[in-house]
Design a protein around this motif. Structure first.
Motif, short mmCIF file in Angstrom:
data_model
loop_
_atom_site.label_atom_id
_atom_site.label_comp_id
_atom_site.label_asym_id
_atom_site.label_seq_id
_atom_site.Cartn_x
_atom_site.Cartn_y
_atom_site.Cartn_z
N PRO A 1 0.81 -1.23 0.00
CA PRO A 1 0.00 0.00 0.00
C PRO A 1 0.84 1.27 0.00
N ASP B 1 1.13 2.92 -3.50
CA ASP B 1 -0.06 3.35 -4.22
C ASP B 1 0.10 4.73 -4.85
N ASP B 2 0.89 5.60 -4.23
CA ASP B 2 1.04 6.96 -4.75
C ASP B 2 2.28 7.13 -5.62
#
Length: 255
Positions: A235, A238-239
């Motif tokens: 996670p 994600d960016d």
């Protein structure tokens, strides 16, 4: 005797002319002879002292000389101990310095520490890699530079490529020797952002290997890489849509 002492004390407080008049009178009265006997008596701490015997020298100056000798010996021992400690520290420091470079490289290549891509062949079996369908495409940018002490030109032949995790890609860098003599260079690299480095795997590259270029020689240097599919399960990724692979060439030490 008491009269002689009083006369002596009194004369010290009189002027020169008065003392000159009193002195002949004291001589005729026998007071001066009594005072001289007192001031030259060894029993009163005056006059000639007993001769110094060899034993006194051993117990006086001899003791001082022995103490100074012991001080010098202790100082030599302290200096020798300090020299041993400093020598041991220097040897340990030099050994650590030589061992730090290969250990650091091994750590970075194995773990991706400090933005260093993984290059261990056991990380993934390339033949079993499959691009992750449906995953957003990632831009991999390239950058190249040289140190001020290396008379080379070095740059990527493409600005960027687009890949998905699990997809292999090939990129090229071009190096050119601007000088009139052979030069050996060695490259280091890193990946930005740092947290993406553990997922950047290089199958083939020219990093950490000495590269010799003859005068005015130009060569192409390939980089074969992929983004680990585990990138999609993290996670924290994600960016991240852009990853930069940067190389810096340095002049090889002693070459």
């Amino acid at each position: 005797m008491q009269l002689a002492l009083r006369l002596h004390a009194g004369l010290r407080g009189l002027g020169l002319q008065t003392a000159a008049r009193v002195w002949p009178v004291a001589q005729r009265a026998g007071i001066v002879s009594s005072w001289r006997k007192y001031t030259t008596s060894p029993a009163n701490g005056h006059g000639p002292q007993p001769p110094i015997r060899p034993g006194d020298l051993r117990t006086g100056a001899g003791r001082a000389q022995e103490g100074y000798r012991r001080y010098q010996e202790a100082a030599r021992q302290r200096n020798a101990s300090a020299l041993l400690y400093v020598s041991a520290f220097v040897i340990f420091f030099l050994g650590s310095s030589y061992a730090a470079v290969p250990l650091y490289r091994l750590l970075c290549k194995t773990t991706g520490f400090m933005g260093t891509p993984k290059t261990e062949p056991t990380v993934r079996d390339v033949e079993t890699l499959k691009p992750l369908e449906g995953h957003r495409r990632l831009r991999v940018k390239f950058a190249g530079q040289v140190s001020t002490y290396l008379d080379w030109s070095f740059k990527p032949e493409q600005r960027q490529v687009s890949v998905v995790p699990g997809e292999t890609a090939l990129a090229f860098f071009k190096a050119y020797n601007n000088s009139d003599k052979p030069i050996v260079g060695i490259a280091t690299y890193n990946v930005l952002p740092d947290q993406a480095a553990p997922y950047f795997n290089k199958i083939q590259c020219f990093c950490f290997d000495e590269q010799q270029l003859d005068p005015r020689e130009e060569i192409d240097m390939p980089v074969f890489f992929f983004i680990d599919p585990e990138f999609a399960n993290d996670p924290l990724m994600d960016d991240i849509d852009t990853i930069t692979l940067s190389y810096t060439f340095f002049k090889a030490s002693g070459r």
